[in-house]
Design a protein around this motif. Sequence first.
Motif, PDB file in Angstrom:
ATOM      1  N   ILE A  88      70.120  47.925   6.644  1.00  0.00           N
ATOM      2  CA  ILE A  88      70.871  48.018   7.894  1.00  0.00           C
ATOM      3  C   ILE A  88      69.988  47.757   9.109  1.00  0.00           C
ATOM      4  O   ILE A  88      70.398  47.089  10.057  1.00  0.00           O
ATOM      5  CB  ILE A  88      71.586  49.374   7.990  1.00  0.00           C
ATOM      6  CG1 ILE A  88      72.510  49.509   6.787  1.00  0.00           C
ATOM      7  CG2 ILE A  88      72.403  49.452   9.263  1.00  0.00           C
ATOM      8  CD1 ILE A  88      73.239  50.777   6.733  1.00  0.00           C
ATOM      9  N   LEU A  89      68.744  48.272   9.059  1.00  0.00           N
ATOM     10  CA  LEU A  89      67.858  48.007  10.188  1.00  0.00           C
ATOM     11  C   LEU A  89      67.595  46.513  10.312  1.00  0.00           C
ATOM     12  O   LEU A  89      67.355  45.996  11.397  1.00  0.00           O
ATOM     13  CB  LEU A  89      66.541  48.764  10.018  1.00  0.00           C
ATOM     14  CG  LEU A  89      66.672  50.281  10.092  1.00  0.00           C
ATOM     15  CD1 LEU A  89      65.327  50.938   9.878  1.00  0.00           C
ATOM     16  CD2 LEU A  89      67.227  50.696  11.443  1.00  0.00           C
ATOM     17  N   PHE A  90      67.663  45.823   9.174  1.00  0.00           N
ATOM     18  CA  PHE A  90      67.447  44.372   9.184  1.00  0.00           C
ATOM     19  C   PHE A  90      68.417  43.680  10.143  1.00  0.00           C
ATOM     20  O   PHE A  90      68.047  42.711  10.812  1.00  0.00           O
ATOM     21  CB  PHE A  90      67.612  43.835   7.760  1.00  0.00           C
ATOM     22  CG  PHE A  90      67.437  42.354   7.658  1.00  0.00           C
ATOM     23  CD1 PHE A  90      66.198  41.768   7.836  1.00  0.00           C
ATOM     24  CD2 PHE A  90      68.528  41.540   7.401  1.00  0.00           C
ATOM     25  CE1 PHE A  90      66.040  40.402   7.751  1.00  0.00           C
ATOM     26  CE2 PHE A  90      68.379  40.168   7.314  1.00  0.00           C
ATOM     27  CZ  PHE A  90      67.130  39.604   7.493  1.00  0.00           C
ATOM     28  N   ILE A  91      69.645  44.196  10.212  1.00  0.00           N
ATOM     29  CA  ILE A  91      70.647  43.591  11.105  1.00  0.00           C
ATOM     30  C   ILE A  91      70.129  43.556  12.537  1.00  0.00           C
ATOM     31  O   ILE A  91      70.335  42.579  13.264  1.00  0.00           O
ATOM     32  CB  ILE A  91      71.970  44.380  11.051  1.00  0.00           C
ATOM     33  CG1 ILE A  91      72.456  44.479   9.617  1.00  0.00           C
ATOM     34  CG2 ILE A  91      73.029  43.736  11.911  1.00  0.00           C
ATOM     35  CD1 ILE A  91      73.574  45.481   9.453  1.00  0.00           C
ATOM     36  N   ALA A  92      69.437  44.625  12.930  1.00  0.00           N
ATOM     37  CA  ALA A  92      68.908  44.678  14.292  1.00  0.00           C
ATOM     38  C   ALA A  92      67.955  43.516  14.531  1.00  0.00           C
ATOM     39  O   ALA A  92      67.999  42.874  15.572  1.00  0.00           O
ATOM     40  CB  ALA A  92      68.197  46.000  14.533  1.00  0.00           C
ATOM     41  N   PHE A  93      67.104  43.224  13.532  1.00  0.00           N
ATOM     42  CA  PHE A  93      66.131  42.151  13.717  1.00  0.00           C
ATOM     43  C   PHE A  93      66.801  40.777  13.748  1.00  0.00           C
ATOM     44  O   PHE A  93      66.286  39.853  14.340  1.00  0.00           O
ATOM     45  CB  PHE A  93      65.082  42.193  12.606  1.00  0.00           C
ATOM     46  CG  PHE A  93      64.188  43.385  12.688  1.00  0.00           C
ATOM     47  CD1 PHE A  93      63.075  43.375  13.506  1.00  0.00           C
ATOM     48  CD2 PHE A  93      64.476  44.530  11.971  1.00  0.00           C
ATOM     49  CE1 PHE A  93      62.263  44.477  13.605  1.00  0.00           C
ATOM     50  CE2 PHE A  93      63.661  45.639  12.069  1.00  0.00           C
ATOM     51  CZ  PHE A  93      62.546  45.622  12.882  1.00  0.00           C
ATOM     52  N   VAL A  94      67.952  40.659  13.081  1.00  0.00           N
ATOM     53  CA  VAL A  94      68.638  39.366  13.067  1.00  0.00           C
ATOM     54  C   VAL A  94      69.372  39.120  14.377  1.00  0.00           C
ATOM     55  O   VAL A  94      69.327  38.032  14.934  1.00  0.00           O
ATOM     56  CB  VAL A  94      69.641  39.292  11.895  1.00  0.00           C
ATOM     57  CG1 VAL A  94      70.358  37.955  11.889  1.00  0.00           C
ATOM     58  CG2 VAL A  94      68.935  39.501  10.588  1.00  0.00           C
TER      59      VAL A  94
ATOM     60  N   ASP B 100      81.165  39.409  18.622  1.00  0.00           N
ATOM     61  CA  ASP B 100      80.462  39.632  17.361  1.00  0.00           C
ATOM     62  C   ASP B 100      79.040  40.110  17.609  1.00  0.00           C
ATOM     63  O   ASP B 100      78.568  41.036  16.957  1.00  0.00           O
ATOM     64  CB  ASP B 100      80.458  38.348  16.532  1.00  0.00           C
ATOM     65  CG  ASP B 100      79.677  37.258  17.227  1.00  0.00           C
ATOM     66  OD1 ASP B 100      79.987  36.971  18.391  1.00  0.00           O
ATOM     67  OD2 ASP B 100      78.745  36.708  16.629  1.00  0.00           O
ATOM     68  N   ALA B 101      78.363  39.503  18.597  1.00  0.00           N
ATOM     69  CA  ALA B 101      77.006  39.938  18.899  1.00  0.00           C
ATOM     70  C   ALA B 101      77.032  41.360  19.449  1.00  0.00           C
ATOM     71  O   ALA B 101      76.200  42.196  19.082  1.00  0.00           O
ATOM     72  CB  ALA B 101      76.360  38.988  19.889  1.00  0.00           C
ATOM     73  N   GLY B 102      78.013  41.644  20.312  1.00  0.00           N
ATOM     74  CA  GLY B 102      78.137  42.988  20.871  1.00  0.00           C
ATOM     75  C   GLY B 102      78.292  44.028  19.776  1.00  0.00           C
ATOM     76  O   GLY B 102      77.634  45.070  19.780  1.00  0.00           O
ATOM     77  N   LEU B 103      79.176  43.735  18.814  1.00  0.00           N
ATOM     78  CA  LEU B 103      79.391  44.662  17.703  1.00  0.00           C
ATOM     79  C   LEU B 103      78.106  44.865  16.906  1.00  0.00           C
ATOM     80  O   LEU B 103      77.723  45.991  16.583  1.00  0.00           O
ATOM     81  CB  LEU B 103      80.472  44.108  16.770  1.00  0.00           C
ATOM     82  CG  LEU B 103      81.923  44.227  17.230  1.00  0.00           C
ATOM     83  CD1 LEU B 103      82.830  43.439  16.309  1.00  0.00           C
ATOM     84  CD2 LEU B 103      82.352  45.683  17.262  1.00  0.00           C
ATOM     85  N   GLY B 104      77.431  43.733  16.601  1.00  0.00           N
ATOM     86  CA  GLY B 104      76.223  43.813  15.782  1.00  0.00           C
ATOM     87  C   GLY B 104      75.110  44.560  16.490  1.00  0.00           C
ATOM     88  O   GLY B 104      74.383  45.347  15.869  1.00  0.00           O
ATOM     89  N   ILE B 105      74.990  44.327  17.797  1.00  0.00           N
ATOM     90  CA  ILE B 105      73.931  45.004  18.557  1.00  0.00           C
ATOM     91  C   ILE B 105      74.178  46.502  18.580  1.00  0.00           C
ATOM     92  O   ILE B 105      73.304  47.303  18.265  1.00  0.00           O
ATOM     93  CB  ILE B 105      73.856  44.437  19.995  1.00  0.00           C
ATOM     94  CG1 ILE B 105      73.370  42.996  19.972  1.00  0.00           C
ATOM     95  CG2 ILE B 105      72.953  45.284  20.853  1.00  0.00           C
ATOM     96  CD1 ILE B 105      73.562  42.267  21.273  1.00  0.00           C
ATOM     97  N   SER B 106      75.423  46.884  18.923  1.00  0.00           N
ATOM     98  CA  SER B 106      75.751  48.308  18.968  1.00  0.00           C
ATOM     99  C   SER B 106      75.480  48.956  17.624  1.00  0.00           C
ATOM    100  O   SER B 106      74.848  50.009  17.528  1.00  0.00           O
ATOM    101  CB  SER B 106      77.229  48.500  19.298  1.00  0.00           C
ATOM    102  OG  SER B 106      77.421  48.544  20.663  1.00  0.00           O
TER     103      SER B 106
END
Lengths: 376, 379
Positions: free
Chosen positions: B212-218, A93-99
Amino acid sequence: MLEFLSDYTIRNVALGAALLGLISGVLGSFAVLRRQSLLGDTLSHAALPGVCLGFIVAGTRDLGYILGGALITGALAALFMLLLTRNSRLKTDAGLGISLSVFFALGVVLLTWIQSTGNAAQGGLDSFLFGQAAAILRSDLWIMGGITAAALAVVAAFWKEFKLVTFDPVFARTLGLPVLVLEIALTVMIALAVVVGLQMVGVVLMAAMVIAPAVAARQWSSRLEVMVLLSALIGMISGMAGAIVSALGRGLATGPLIVLAASAAVGFSLLFAPGRGIVWEMIRRARNRRSLRSQRVLTTLYRLAAHHGDSAYPSEQGMLDTYHGIATVSVMHRLQDRGLVQPVVHAPEPTPHWMLTPDGIAEAERILATLGKREA
Amino acid sequence: MLAAIFDNPSVMIVLTGALVGTAASLVGTFLVLRGNSMLSDAISHSIVFGIVIVWMLTRQQSGPVQIVGAALTGVFTVFLTELLVSTRRVKNDAAIGLVFPVLFSIGVLLLNIYARNVHIDQHTVLLGEIGFVWLDTVDIAGYPVPQALLSMGAMTLANLAFVILFFKELKLATFDRSLARALGFAPGILSYALLALLSGTAVAAFDSVGAILFIAFVIVPPSAAYLLTDRLWLMLVYGCAISIMSSIAGYWLAVSLNVSIGGMMAVMTGIFLLAAFLAGPRYGMIAQIVRRRSRERANECRTLAVHLYNHEGGPAQDEENVAAALHDHLHWDETRARHVLRQSIDQGLVVRDGDALALTERGRVEARAILEPWRQEAV
């Protein structure tokens, strides 16, 4: 209506939406079954930097370059995700979110960079974010059609292998199949579906197109063949429905309408699909509950009668209610309809009383016998 | 002094970015540890629906009402997802991917129909505009304080207070959910509270960095921190530190390249993650490779010791226990043989006498420990 469908733009849009539904329905089936539903989400967000790179390389809004770029960055994002999750303690899940988020951020940076260079042709790039179906040209359709045909051909050619990898990758490996290659192929093809959908629904909503038709189709069949066909059909119908409604309505975006149509299909299937539908299950449960209740009331009557040594013992309605903690009138009437009990008057009491008929006694004995067997 | 700070847009922008990152990674840490980071994806998309609904009801585009509305939307999203999963007909990941597109679509369509003239257009939804935060200010004690800075500051404080107050409970619920439930800590309520805070943070950050950029910060700073440490509180601290550094570096790069500031900040979190992934002290790729190499080396030294021990005093000793045998009999190439030999001599396992190799007493013990492990010898 016919005149409406012959409109050039609308025909293009409807055709494009149908193509999108077809490819995402087919490939989404594999993704959903392999529990990789959110991969589509990551791949579609990661297509944004590719769109921008394609534009930068081509210098114009050339769909071939743009889709090529989207495919490449989508595949890179998937690779990046694999690299992260295989070589560190980060989970999928973290991998997906990071990508998803980092690639998308890169896309935003490139988008603003293109805007700052002031290229006059960049106007259309925004449309890839949310999709702009009306901007689809006949030449774009050829490209989308080509991609769809290629993806479908690959699925048809390696049908057995894909099926096996989807359901039992361990067994597939023992048979000597190149499991990793097949999994990569399935992943890349989801990127293909994403690429087809970019112009139609945009990067944000593409995830739903991969998931929704497949989940809807899954409710109707447990066979992969049927599921894939149904999923393609549902995808095509919801695609065209969304596109046409969008063309009829004033200024409603196509992407959200298509997604809502596909989601409505999911809702309908979850509720009403034969066998798996929630409504049918609720009806089944209610029926079971009712039959269990009448069995309990019937055996109560039988035991009361046996206790009093009188097969025609009249049991009082209120006592039955108290005994079971519920109002049993409706149960008694149902039993009466089945000829198992009959109402009797037990003077001088004015309240209703019930006694078992010979059929009712037989039925109660049958129930108690099977119960006894189960208890023994 | 203070006036100079509040009049300086750069400081305001960097500060806002740092607050977005800090607030997000405080909650994000727990999401990453629980393995449901993708909920942030779902929530940040579906708050668009909440924002439009609240706007239609109250005509307010930001402020406390919006934050509460967003918190409710976020909880609603997760509730719908769990409802779908509880039918046992849809898997968890598919359920997440089904719910948020629906809410997002409805939000976008409502925008299309009712809200053509508000500033929440589709572009803001995705990208935000952190560069303009200093335009919308309120006067506090005579200083023009940006609205976004106020709401982000409030959310940061709220998240910080929540994490500090419930640190023990959060820790327990994250690492051992069943124990938390057994002890009566209601991990479900705790996680809903966490998600409500996340949604509130998302809507406060909405104007600055978009959905969507917010996801990066989370997700990204806590993930990077996760690769650097095993301690929960350190992970929180590292996550915040990475967010702040990303904000500063991202702003500087974005201004010099003339690109989206929010986007560049998010990219920088990715760069920090990559650095942690490659060079982290314990879980980093480089550290892993070095560790593997040194284990391989140690194994080779032990192999050499066993080889020498086997032939010690035997008939083939002159042929086997020589440097050339490493190449001929163990099939090691020249450099590898030389490395192993040097390391074995350095570690005092082997002594060299011309061409002949002999085990030291320590080398003999080492070899026996492998060949006859049942014989416990003091080294």
